[in-house]
Structure formats: structure tokens, C-alpha cells
Design an enzyme around this catalytic site. Structure first.
Site, PDB file in Angstrom:
ATOM      1  N   ASP A 291       1.047  -1.200   0.040  1.00  0.00           N
ATOM      2  CA  ASP A 291       0.038   0.114  -0.121  1.00  0.00           C
ATOM      3  C   ASP A 291       0.936   1.425  -0.021  1.00  0.00           C
ATOM      4  OD1 ASP A 291      -2.334  -1.754   0.278  1.00  0.00           O
ATOM      5  OD2 ASP A 291      -2.415  -1.037   2.545  1.00  0.00           O
ATOM      6  N   ASP A 321      -1.365  -3.196  -4.294  1.00  0.00           N
ATOM      7  CA  ASP A 321      -2.591  -3.040  -3.622  1.00  0.00           C
ATOM      8  C   ASP A 321      -3.286  -1.807  -3.394  1.00  0.00           C
ATOM      9  OD1 ASP A 321      -4.170  -4.270  -1.690  1.00  0.00           O
ATOM     10  OD2 ASP A 321      -2.906  -5.562  -0.670  1.00  0.00           O
ATOM     11  N   ARG A 374     -13.454   0.450  -5.077  1.00  0.00           N
ATOM     12  CA  ARG A 374     -12.823   0.817  -3.808  1.00  0.00           C
ATOM     13  C   ARG A 374     -12.786   2.269  -3.598  1.00  0.00           C
ATOM     14  NH1 ARG A 374      -9.029  -4.328  -1.879  1.00  0.00           N
ATOM     15  NH2 ARG A 374     -10.370  -6.015  -2.587  1.00  0.00           N
TER      16      ARG A 374
END
Length: 492
Positions: A291, A321, A374
Site C-alpha cells: 500500500d 494493492d 474501492r
């Protein structure tokens, strides 16, 4: 002796007054064919104990989460107020639902001995109290239902479930994109100042190894601001796979001008509070947690502001990610004025359907562009998403799951597929939609995945806020965000 007697008489009088009021006005008792049921009960309790006007008897849930108790009628009643009474104070997350249509009428984080919940008048044959989380098996002594024709009780300005929200801006106010302090949830709990203050230490770094040293050697008694002036890579970071802001508070990492680039390596905030990340470019992170910025609780008062974060859509979906993510006990976070683009999996809050914490996150004035999904994906807790500009959403946008309640207001959605959904969980989430703009939207239903909000987007919940904020008119959002989101927009 006389003193003790007077106390007993006072308690008895209060109990009698409560009983008389409940029997006279409580639709849970007096409504047509009034009854109760639920999803389970502990041994020795009854569903009917929630509607018997007896504070000493109670329905006890057999578990701490995903429990439900209901009051119901043989024909629909009109109601606009519920009073909930808990023995103890175990509940940490709940919502009130109109069982007839699934609408969330209110939600909150606690109940205690008396919680008054006011809502717009509904007609229903059944109302559900859904217990999302609790510290121990909760005990509900009363679930009272009323119709107030005189306006009901005065609103409670401290109660986030009260339908009158005293913190809402009466009209749009001036917007300062380069503010020194955050709006939103990061403004609570004393605010978020990061590494600022009169006794703060400021260090400038140009390599990852210098950044590691600045964090490891810091004086924990003084706030720390790290200014980044250079390109940070795995190769110049001394062997670390990510930069840990861990077990420390009062830290800022701020880029200098347009010079701060994290190329292939990210930042993790872990067991830390009062942290600010501003004016950084972060890209192509494929090391550490993969991330760009990740927060793992317990962590509180985090402000992520004016950054540019991106990966690539020209790789497999799982190659990178998230751009910004959070899990476990994270609270009071604001994500503002960021340019988030070219990403498959963009912003995940709650790592699984069992990651059950009351996370509270604000997203405002961000530019989400050329992103797959997302935006964010939000499990449990409460989100506030306002004045963001979304363009080129390729799969799904805001995904509210597992009982999350998200207030989505004055955002602009363009060239988007399914911008608001509740997909891929056993329990749906909810949205409080206000004043959004939708242009060139492709709404596609996938019943096996969950539910979509459109094409006629309607509220399914109400989320009231514990803070004030300035709200741009929707028709000004796109131009403002394009001009102000991203790096090198302010003098930090």
C-alpha cells in the site's frame, strides 16, 4: 432508616410512572397485535421482555454481534420515535431498521440506560434493532415505539442519531484548500497537529535511509516534522520495505515543493496518533504491505492531505494493492485534496468482514480518476464523503458493506459505472445521499453481488455528524478540485 425509605419510595414512584407511560403510549405494547421476535436469545429470556414495561426483565442476545430484536404488529403503525433501554452499557454499534423495506432509520455507537431516537414518520409492520457490535452479550430491557404528533422530544445536539443535525452548514461557506488544520473526523478529539508546535523538531531528508534514521532517533517527548526533498526508493532506504510510523505520536511527513517522490515504497502508520502526511507523491508500491499509505489500529487523528498517489492499470489487478487503506481500530481520519488515480484497488477500510470496528473517516475534495473500484470500500463504522470529483470509474465506486453508514453529499460523478453500491458481503451497508451530481453513469445490477443505489438514488440511512464543515455547491466542485487537489498547491 427514614432516608432509605424515601429512596425506595422515589424509585417505586419512578418505576410506576414509567410503567404507566409505557402502557399508555408505547405502540410496542398498545399497537394492533403487538409482538416481538428476534434472531436469537439467551437461555431464560424472552423476546417479549423488550415490550413489557419492566426495566428489570430483558432480552439478552446470545452473542456480541450480528444480533437482532424486533417489535411487530399485525397491521402497519405510524411511528417517529423509539426509546431504547439497555441494562448495562455493552453495545458499541447498532442500527434501527424498518423491516418492511430495509431502510436504516438511525444508527449509533452506544445505547445505555436510555436512548431516544427521533426520525421522520414511517409506516411499518415491524421495526428491527440490529446490534452490530458489543463488548459483551447485550441486554435490552425496553424497545418502546411512539408516534409524536406534537413534534416529539427536543432534538439532542450531542446525539449523532438525532435527525436534526446541528453541525450541518446552513449554507455553503468559504473553502480554504490550504488550511493549517483539518476538517472532518480528524478535527475531533483535540484535533490533528502532527509534528507542529513550539517545541517541535524539524528534519529535512533526501533519502530513505535518512528518513528511517529520523524516525528511529526521534525524541519521543517532542513533535517531529520530517521534510522530504528528494526521491525515496527501496534502493536508498537501507533495506527496509516500508517506512514505519510505529508506536509514536505527533509526527508529520511533508514534501518540499514538487520534489518529494516515494517511488516503489510506502508508509505505514501503526499504533500511532496525531500524524500528518502532506504534499508527497507516492507511486508503484510493490514492497512491504504493498500500500502507498496504510493505517493499522489502534491509531487515531490521522490527516492525509494534498498528495498524489497512483499505480498502474497496465498490470494485473493484484500486482499492487491499495493507495490508501486502514484496518482494525482506526478512528478520526481525514483524507483531503488528494489526487488518486490509475489504480485497481484504491482505498479499503476494514480488511475483512470480521474486521469490526467503528472506524470514522472523512473524504473531502479528492480527485478520483481512472480508478477501478474501492472508492472507498468501507466495512462497519461511519464515513463522510463530500465535495469529491470522481471521473472514469471502471467497475464500482463507493462500496458500503457490513452495516457501514456513509454520508455522500455534493460529489460529482462522471463517466462512472455503479458509483454507489453495497457488494460482496453477507451484510449490506447504507448511504445517506445528498446533493450529488451524476453524469454519463452506467448502473448495472448484479443481484448475486449485492445492491446498487441507482438509477434513482435514495437515502437508505441518516448519518448526523459531530463536527461542522464548509460545503461547496455541487456545481463548483469539479473546477475547485481540479485546481487544488494534489501536490505543490500550497506552501507547506
Amino acid at each position: 432508616m427514614q432516608y432509605g425509605k424515601s429512596i425506595r419510595l422515589s424509585v417505586l414512584a419512578t418505576a410506576l410512572a414509567f410503567s404507566a407511560l409505557a402502557h399508555a403510549n408505547n405502540l410496542a405494547i398498545t399497537g394492533p397485535g403487538a409482538g416481538a421476535d428476534g434472531s436469537g436469545k439467551a437461555s431464560g429470556t424472552s423476546y417479549g421482555d423488550v415490550k413489557d414495561a419492566d426495566l428489570q426483565s430483558y432480552w439478552q442476545a446470545p452473542a456480541n454481534s450480528s444480533q437482532r430484536v424486533s417489535v411487530k404488529w399485525s397491521s402497519a403503525v405510524s411511528a417517529n420515535q423509539v426509546i431504547l433501554r439497555e441494562q448495562g452499557n455493552n453495545i458499541t454499534g447498532w442500527q434501527l431498521v424498518n423491516n418492511d423495506n430495509g431502510t436504516v432509520l438511525a444508527s449509533g455507537s452506544s445505547i445505555g440506560s436510555s436512548k431516544t431516537v427521533n426520525f421522520s414518520t414511517v409506516s411499518a409492520k415491524k421495526l428491527n434493532l440490529e446490534i452490530l457490535s458489543a463488548s459483551a452479550a447485550p441486554r435490552i430491557a425496553e424497545f418502546e415505539v411512539y408516534l409524536n404528533t406534537d413534534g416529539g422530544n427536543p432534538t439532542d445536539p450531542t446525539d449523532p442519531t438525532d435527525p436534526t443535525d446541528p453541525t450541518d452548514p446552513v449554507e455553503p461557506g468559504p473553502i480554504t484548500s490550504c488550511a493549517a488544520t483539518p476538517q472532518g473526523y480528524a478535527s475531533l478529539n483535540g484535533g490533528t497537529s502532527g509534528g507542529g508546535g513550539s517545541n517541535a523538531v524539524t528534519v529535512t531528508v533526501s533519502t530513505g535511509a535518512q528518513l528511517v534514521a529520523a524516525l528511529q532517533e526521534r525524541d519521543l517527548n517532542r513533535p517531529l516534522t520530517i521534510r522530504v526533498n528528494g526521491t525515496i526508493t527501496p534502493g536508498n532506504s537501507g533495506g527496509v520495505s516500508k517506512f514505519d510510523i510505529k508506536d509514536m505520536d505527533n509526527v508529520s511527513i511533508i514534501g518540499v515543493g514538487n520534489n518529494a517522490l516515494f517511488d516503489g515504497i510506502g508508509i505505514k502508520i501503526f499504533r500511532a496518533n496525531n500524524v500528518i502526511i502532506r504534499n508527497l507523491k507516492l507511486r508503484y508500491v510493490n514492497t512491504g504491505d504493498k500500500d502507498a499509505i496504510t493505517i493499522e489500529g489502534p491509531a487515531s487523528n490521522i490527516w492525509i492531505d494534498h498528495n498524489e498517489i497512483y499505480n498502474s492499470l497496465n498490470v494485473g489487478k493484484d500486482f499492487y494493492d491499495e493507495l490508501i487503506s486502514g484496518k482494525k481500530d482506526v478512528d478520526n481520519v481525514t483524507i483531503s485534496y488528494n489526487y488518486l488515480h490509475d489504480s485497481w484497488k484504491t482505498s479499503l477500510w476494514g480488511s475483512s468482514d470480521s474486521d469490526n470496528y467503528n472506524r470514522r473517516i472523512t473524504f473531502h475534495h479528492n480527485h478520483w480518476h481512472k480508478v477501478n473500484s474501492r472508492l472507498p470500500l468501507f466495512r462497519f463504522g461511519q464515513g463522510h464523503i463530500y465535495n469529491n470529483y470522481y471521473n472514469d470509474i471502471q467497475d464500482t465506486g463507493i462500496n458500503s458493506r457490513m452495516g457501514a453508514v456513509i454520508r455522500i453529499e455534493n460529489n460529482v460523478f462522471e463517466n462512472a459505472k455503479n458509483p454507489i453500491v453495497s457488494f460482496y458481503s453477507n451484510a449490506i451497508g447504507y448511504w445517506d445521499t445528498r446533493g450529488n451530481s451524476f453524469s454519463n453513469i452506467d448502473w448495472q445490477e448484479y443481484p448475486s453481488d449485492g445492491i446498487i443505489a441507482g438509477p434513482n438514488v435514495q437515502q437508505t440511512a441518516v448519518l448526523n455528524l459531530p463536527y461542522s464543515f464548509n460545503l461547496l455547491p455541487t456545481n463548483e466542485v469539479k473546477a475547485h478540485v481540479l485546481a487544488n487537489a494534489g501536490v505543490n498547491k500550497c506552501s507547506f
